[in-house]
Design an enzyme around this catalytic site. Structure first.
Site, PDB file in Angstrom:
ATOM      1  N   CYS A   1     -13.907  36.037 -23.296  1.00 23.44           N
ATOM      2  CA  CYS A   1     -14.491  34.758 -22.896  1.00 23.44           C
ATOM      3  C   CYS A   1     -13.553  33.601 -23.251  1.00 23.44           C
ATOM      4  O   CYS A   1     -12.493  33.467 -22.655  1.00 23.44           O
ATOM      5  CB  CYS A   1     -15.881  34.603 -23.503  1.00 23.44           C
ATOM      6  SG  CYS A   1     -16.919  33.397 -22.624  1.00 23.44           S
TER       7      CYS A   1
ATOM      8  N   HIS B   1     -19.006  39.864 -22.563  1.00 25.34           N
ATOM      9  CA  HIS B   1     -19.441  40.011 -23.950  1.00 25.34           C
ATOM     10  C   HIS B   1     -20.209  41.330 -24.108  1.00 25.34           C
ATOM     11  O   HIS B   1     -20.776  41.851 -23.147  1.00 25.34           O
ATOM     12  CB  HIS B   1     -20.385  38.872 -24.338  1.00 25.34           C
ATOM     13  CG  HIS B   1     -19.721  37.557 -24.517  1.00 25.34           C
ATOM     14  ND1 HIS B   1     -18.889  37.281 -25.582  1.00 25.34           N
ATOM     15  CD2 HIS B   1     -19.779  36.418 -23.770  1.00 25.34           C
ATOM     16  CE1 HIS B   1     -18.471  36.027 -25.491  1.00 25.34           C
ATOM     17  NE2 HIS B   1     -18.991  35.481 -24.400  1.00 25.34           N
TER      18      HIS B   1
END
Length: 488
Positions: A333, A430
């Site tokens: 991310c 994630h």
């Protein structure tokens, strides 16, 4: 009709999140329909919900404990700190604004109707709602306009159990003191205290319990002994990083810089659980270890600011040296965005508008704009073919030539990027290391064939529920809950 009971703490990190999770599983195991609720949370550890929003990671764990899908109503207001004095305000799972602390505290009572509506929604199809407060119940300086603790409890007419952490010391004073400093009408809602995290012989606290009952006039529950397997459950916020323990001697060495605004750090938990992995959280002022096999750049709530902090610590130099020496780098991310050539924030979404030069290890560029992407995903790792599950939770679009070598495929869509030499990887996914097959493929021989990460979470929840059944009078707790009435 549903009944509700609220758990507030004498301070932060007294264990109320896990108490609620354990009780959710205990009640679910008894055959009750139960749901968690937290009016307001502050955490950069968030989870994507079944209805396409985000809530605090702790409430997602509590929903899992209750054997329910997490939904945004379970945590209607989520504050995600972006700097020293401000936060992104997420309401019903969607970003609404970025406000300074002063702005938010002045205006937060305007969110109370939405909080109460969410509470009624959660209560609509369950037997019990277990409510968690935030921080300390005795922060009288923040009582005006409160929606997280007694402001909510008074508005919703929910009775309260006050949780104290005996391991910190001073638990008797913290409970008595809390009841002494809060408003009398708030104190009238407190029906019991609960002593948490006890080490040693519980009988040694018998006199303490008697004193608390005499002094406060309410029941004292517990003590609940320390439950070691709680360490296997995802932590709620960055306070857990203060006690972040590393495993030494693992054959696969991972270094992770502790960024000031680190987000979704539970991505690391499955790697920490691997016996063959040595995971080190590198603190500010420390150098990256030269013997690391992998440097992992984690998620960030303010990517450009954390990239500046990374450079201020000299970690950019360490990362470049690690790569030149043949080491691997993975960015997740915000960490993925840092690995590119640039990060542009023309609208000032994460701070002052501007563009930051990235580390340049991936031939990609990121522009922070548009709607936040919040999606649960199933994918497969391109290099190994291993399936994985995860979630997207990010702002912005990343494009560039290294995207032609995706890290993963989500259906027919390429996800992430890999450098031409294959040693630098970036992904927006994630939670990917919770997938046992992918984790084993990624870290190779260091992986344990016996570690089933998700099954371990379930085992720890069941174990903690049994622990609470042994050490708490849950029937008495249930007797304290009161029916959720029509609000407003």
């Amino acid at each position: 009709m549903a009944k509700a009971l609220m758990f507030m703490g004498t301070g932060s990190d007294v264990g109320k999140s896990l108490i609620v999770a354990g009780l959710c599983r205990a009640l679910a195991n008894r055959g009750y329909k139960v749901a968690p609720f937290k009016p307001q949370n502050m955490s950069n550890n968030a989870a994507v919900t079944a209805d396409g929003g985000e809530i605090g990671r702790a409430q997602a764990l509590q929903a899992r404990a209750a054997r329910r899908d997490p939904v945004t109503a379970m945590n209607p207001v989520l504050l995600k700190p972006e700097g020293e004095t401000g936060s992104q305000v997420v309401v019903r799972g969607q970003r609404r604004a970025s406000l300074s602390a002063r702005q938010y505290w002045a205006e937060r009572d305007q969110l109370l109707p939405e909080v109460l509506d969410a509470f009624v929604e959660v209560a609509g199809d369950v037997d019990y709602v277990l409510v968690e407060g935030a921080g300390s119940a005795s922060e009288v300086n923040l009582r005006a306009n409160d929606i997280a603790n007694f402001g909510f409890a008074r508005a919703a007419r929910v009775p309260v159990v006050l949780v104290g952490d005996i391991h910190r010391g001073g638990v008797i004073a913290s409970i008595v003191g809390t009841l002494a400093v809060i408003e009398p009408d708030d104190a009238a809602l407190v029906r019991a205290s609960l002593i948490n995290k006890f080490f040693g012989d519980p009988a040694l606290f018998d006199a303490g319990k008697a004193f608390l009952v005499e002094r406060t006039g309410i029941a004292c529950l517990g003590p609940v002994p320390h439950f070691p397997d709680a360490a296997r459950l995802p932590a709620e916020d960055a306070l857990a990083l203060e006690d972040f323990s590393t495993r030494a001697g693992g054959v696969f060495r991972i270094a992770v810089p502790r960024l000031p605004r680190i987000a979704n750090f539970d991505d690391l938990d499955p790697l920490r659980a691997e016996p063959g992995v040595s995971l080190r959280l590198v603190q500010p002022g420390e150098a990256m270890p030269r013997d690391a096999d992998l440097i992992l750049l984690p998620g960030s709530k303010a990517t450009r600011a954390d990239l500046a902090a990374l450079r201020a610590n000299g970690w950019d130099v360490d990362i470049m040296a690690h790569h030149r020496a043949g080491g691997a780098v993975l960015g997740i991310c915000g960490g993925y965005q840092m690995l590119g050539r640039s990060i542009a924030d023309p609208e000032g979404i994460e701070g002052a508008p501007g563009t930051s030069e990235g580390l340049g290890l991936l031939d990609v560029e990121t522009v922070l704009a548009g709607r936040k992407q919040l999606r649960l995903e199933t994918a497969y790792h391109v290099q190994s073919g291993a399936p994985l599950s995860g979630y997207h939770m990010h702002m912005g679009v990343t494009e560039g030539t290294d995207r032609s070598r995706p890290f993963a495929m989500v259906g027919a869509e390429a996800e992430g990027a890999v450098s031409a030499d294959g040693r630098v990887m970036g992904t927006y996914l994630h939670g990917l290391f919770a997938s046992d097959g992918f984790r084993r493929a990624f870290i190779g021989q260091a992986a344990s064939a016996d570690l089933a990460y998700e099954a371990g979470i379930e085992s720890a929840l069941d174990g903690f529920a049994d622990h609470l059944e042994r050490h708490l009078d849950i029937d008495y707790l249930l007797s304290l809950a009161e029916t959720v009435e029509t609000i407003r």
